[in-house]
Design a protein around this motif. Structure first.
Motif, PDB file in Angstrom:
ATOM      1  N   GLU A 125       0.696  -1.185   0.104  1.00 44.20           N
ATOM      2  CA  GLU A 125       0.021  -0.093  -0.101  1.00 44.20           C
ATOM      3  C   GLU A 125       0.856   1.375   0.057  1.00 44.20           C
ATOM      4  O   GLU A 125       1.882   1.466   0.852  1.00 44.20           O
ATOM      5  CB  GLU A 125      -0.968  -0.037   1.221  1.00 44.20           C
ATOM      6  N   HIS A 170     -16.601   9.206   2.011  1.00 47.52           N
ATOM      7  CA  HIS A 170     -16.369   9.194   0.726  1.00 47.52           C
ATOM      8  C   HIS A 170     -15.362  10.016   0.032  1.00 47.52           C
ATOM      9  O   HIS A 170     -15.274  11.057   0.174  1.00 47.52           O
ATOM     10  CB  HIS A 170     -17.679   9.541   0.201  1.00 47.52           C
ATOM     11  N   ASN A 171     -14.098   9.212  -0.275  1.00 46.81           N
ATOM     12  CA  ASN A 171     -13.069  10.047  -0.303  1.00 46.81           C
ATOM     13  C   ASN A 171     -12.987  10.669  -2.052  1.00 46.81           C
ATOM     14  O   ASN A 171     -12.305  10.259  -2.849  1.00 46.81           O
ATOM     15  CB  ASN A 171     -11.564   8.984  -0.173  1.00 46.81           C
ATOM     16  N   ASP A 176     -18.714  11.235  -7.369  1.00 43.54           N
ATOM     17  CA  ASP A 176     -17.426  10.405  -8.070  1.00 43.54           C
ATOM     18  C   ASP A 176     -17.578   8.956  -7.491  1.00 43.54           C
ATOM     19  O   ASP A 176     -17.288   8.685  -6.410  1.00 43.54           O
ATOM     20  CB  ASP A 176     -16.150  11.061  -7.253  1.00 43.54           C
ATOM     21  N   THR A 177     -17.990   8.326  -8.653  1.00 41.29           N
ATOM     22  CA  THR A 177     -18.216   6.993  -8.225  1.00 41.29           C
ATOM     23  C   THR A 177     -17.120   5.948  -8.106  1.00 41.29           C
ATOM     24  O   THR A 177     -16.963   4.899  -7.760  1.00 41.29           O
ATOM     25  CB  THR A 177     -19.131   6.132  -9.292  1.00 41.29           C
ATOM     26  N   THR A 178     -15.866   6.639  -8.588  1.00 40.41           N
ATOM     27  CA  THR A 178     -14.580   5.777  -8.394  1.00 40.41           C
ATOM     28  C   THR A 178     -14.106   5.949  -7.077  1.00 40.41           C
ATOM     29  O   THR A 178     -13.052   5.297  -6.905  1.00 40.41           O
ATOM     30  CB  THR A 178     -13.589   6.238  -9.506  1.00 40.41           C
ATOM     31  N   ALA A 179     -14.420   6.873  -6.234  1.00 34.26           N
ATOM     32  CA  ALA A 179     -14.048   7.253  -5.075  1.00 34.26           C
ATOM     33  C   ALA A 179     -14.277   5.986  -4.149  1.00 34.26           C
ATOM     34  O   ALA A 179     -15.422   5.514  -4.121  1.00 34.26           O
ATOM     35  CB  ALA A 179     -14.414   8.466  -4.571  1.00 34.26           C
ATOM     36  N   LYS A 180     -13.292   5.848  -3.222  1.00 34.97           N
ATOM     37  CA  LYS A 180     -13.482   4.737  -2.158  1.00 34.97           C
ATOM     38  C   LYS A 180     -14.207   5.174  -0.985  1.00 34.97           C
ATOM     39  O   LYS A 180     -13.811   6.387  -0.613  1.00 34.97           O
ATOM     40  CB  LYS A 180     -12.013   4.038  -1.796  1.00 34.97           C
ATOM     41  N   ASP A 181     -14.936   4.575  -0.332  1.00 35.55           N
ATOM     42  CA  ASP A 181     -15.574   4.621   0.870  1.00 35.55           C
ATOM     43  C   ASP A 181     -14.786   4.067   2.084  1.00 35.55           C
ATOM     44  O   ASP A 181     -14.305   2.994   2.014  1.00 35.55           O
ATOM     45  CB  ASP A 181     -17.018   4.135   0.914  1.00 35.55           C
ATOM     46  N   TYR A 182     -14.394   4.916   3.268  1.00 37.23           N
ATOM     47  CA  TYR A 182     -13.743   4.378   4.083  1.00 37.23           C
ATOM     48  C   TYR A 182     -14.422   4.285   5.644  1.00 37.23           C
ATOM     49  O   TYR A 182     -15.072   5.311   5.745  1.00 37.23           O
ATOM     50  CB  TYR A 182     -12.397   5.181   4.521  1.00 37.23           C
ATOM     51  N   TYR A 183     -14.462   3.304   6.221  1.00 40.40           N
ATOM     52  CA  TYR A 183     -15.182   3.429   7.589  1.00 40.40           C
ATOM     53  C   TYR A 183     -14.149   3.836   8.582  1.00 40.40           C
ATOM     54  O   TYR A 183     -13.001   3.168   8.802  1.00 40.40           O
ATOM     55  CB  TYR A 183     -15.854   2.015   8.007  1.00 40.40           C
ATOM     56  N   THR A 237     -18.201  13.600   2.887  1.00 40.62           N
ATOM     57  CA  THR A 237     -17.280  13.228   1.657  1.00 40.62           C
ATOM     58  C   THR A 237     -15.896  14.010   2.344  1.00 40.62           C
ATOM     59  O   THR A 237     -15.967  14.655   3.044  1.00 40.62           O
ATOM     60  CB  THR A 237     -17.607  14.003   0.412  1.00 40.62           C
TER      61      THR A 237
END
Length: 420
Positions: A125, A170-171, A176-183, A237
């Motif tokens: 990463e 929502h990053n 932006d549907t390509t953006a990753k979601d983080y908990y 976001t």
């Protein structure tokens, strides 16, 4: 390629850095992780080589940083922080690289790293930390009403203000549907945003005022289910045009972390309005925003001795108040309402002792203690060691921030949240 001597000449002051490494799977500390630190852009010049202890922590080290006044002067154009690359390796885990960790003069940067167990074929990463919002160029906030119309009979809007355990970030921009979601744990989110949007070298009351504004804005998003009511499946976001800047794996700062731990159940209210106020702000240097707080302006008021509520009322009006959430999610038991200290007895002491012993199973530096409901010298010592491991003032007293930090770590290492 940067000249290493020129970099050192530009960084005559020092800041501090401490790294904590835990497992993404069970929140346990990762001991014996190997950590390499270099100037970002000069990877061949390793400055430090560190190893984590049984608590997954490194020693606190000093690193060169630009002059302190760079982060205190509104008219300064020089970058006020130095940037470092941190490489983390541990047996059985995927390596992690973080480029651009920000070191400010005279404060301690805290870098928390969660490692994933090794999986064949997965690449290391790599995280690149973008410029601080007060130094870089970001889209200004799109103005919104500070109080949202709420359909009280609807099924979604919450009936009371609750501090969530986690929020979903929502990053990117909302669509932006390509953006990753983080908990992200709520407190960790607030610490990350505050570290991204103000300088940790500022007066404590300026930091408090900004943290209160960030928390109130965030809890408004939670309370009104703003994005879910628009069909999205996240809470907030990371876009400065819509919300606040949140950055995966960025370091936070000790001065900000302690204030968030102190204030995290608070938000801002107006009379006869149930929802937290959507407290918008701007930097006041690159962007002006009448009727909103400006960050550099709040710094000036802090310098003049204004209290947090005086700073907030200066910008948002005299009918702004600090309120406290009715509930905090994800904790086994609420704060007793008073400090636990030597001589205290009862169920709250017993519960705290039980939780400390579970934590000590994961963090062997913390001594195990008798679970007897009596706060004696051994309990005070265990609390003091816990506070040293988790960056709290080492008083040996279970005050409000310590109580909730014990609860938070206990939930993490016992996975009680998954079982409830």
């Amino acid at each position: 390629m940067h000249d290493i001597h020129a970099l050192q000449a530009d960084h005559p002051d020092t800041g501090r850095l401490r790294i904590q490494v835990t497992s993404e799977i069970n929140s346990f500390p990762v001991a014996d992780a190997s950590i390499s630190i270099s100037y970002t852009g000069v990877p061949e010049n390793q400055l430090e080589q560190l190893t984590t202890d049984s608590s997954g922590q490194t020693d606190t080290i000093d690193l060169p940083a630009p002059p302190l006044e760079y982060s205190l002067d509104v008219n300064n154009d020089q970058q006020p922080y130095s940037e470092y690359t941190i490489e983390v390796n541990a047996p059985g885990y995927e390596p992690v690289s973080i480029a651009g960790a920000e070191i400010l003069s005279d404060v301690t940067a805290l870098q928390n790293v969660e490692l994933r167990p090794l999986a064949t074929g997965e690449n290391p990463e790599i995280f690149v930390i973008p410029a601080h919002t007060l130094y870089g160029t970001y889209p200004p906030k799109i103005p919104e009403d500070e109080i949202k119309p709420v359909n009280e009979t609807g099924e979604i809007v919450l009936s009371r203000v609750v501090v969530p355990e986690f929020i979903v970030v929502h990053n990117g921009t909302p669509r932006d549907t390509t953006a990753k979601d983080y908990y992200v744990r709520y407190k960790d989110y607030i610490k990350n945003v505050a570290s991204s949007e103000i300088y940790a070298t500022w007066p404590a009351n300026t930091i408090r005022a900004n943290v209160l504004a960030i928390m109130s804005f965030t809890l408004n998003r939670v309370y009104t289910e703003w994005y879910r009511n628009q069909g999205f499946d996240f809470t907030i976001t990371s876009s400065t045009a819509y919300d606040h800047k949140w950055i995966p794996e960025r370091n936070i700062y000790d001065t900000i972390s302690e204030i968030v731990d102190e204030l995290f159940s608070n938000y801002l209210s107006r009379p006869n309005v149930r929802q937290p106020i959507l407290t918008q702000y701007c930097d006041g240097r690159q962007v002006q925003c009448p009727n909103w707080m400006t960050q550099w302006g709040s710094k000036s008021l802090g310098d003049q001795g204004y209290s947090p509520i005086e700073i907030l009322r200066y910008y948002y009006g005299e009918n702004m108040y600090i309120n406290t959430a009715e509930a905090i999610s994800g904790i086994p038991s609420s704060w007793p309402g008073y400090n636990l200290t030597q001589g205290s007895t009862g169920d709250k002491v017993r519960q705290m002792q039980e939780q400390l012993n579970v934590i000590a199973g994961a963090y062997p530096k913390i001594p195990k203690i008798a679970v007897d409901g009596i706060y004696g010298p051994a309990t005070a010592n265990a609390v003091r060691v816990f506070q040293s491991v988790f960056g709290l003032p080492q008083t040996g007293i279970v005050d409000y921030p310590t109580w909730y930090k014990i609860s938070e770590i206990y939930v993490g290492v016992s996975r009680i949240a998954e079982l409830s």
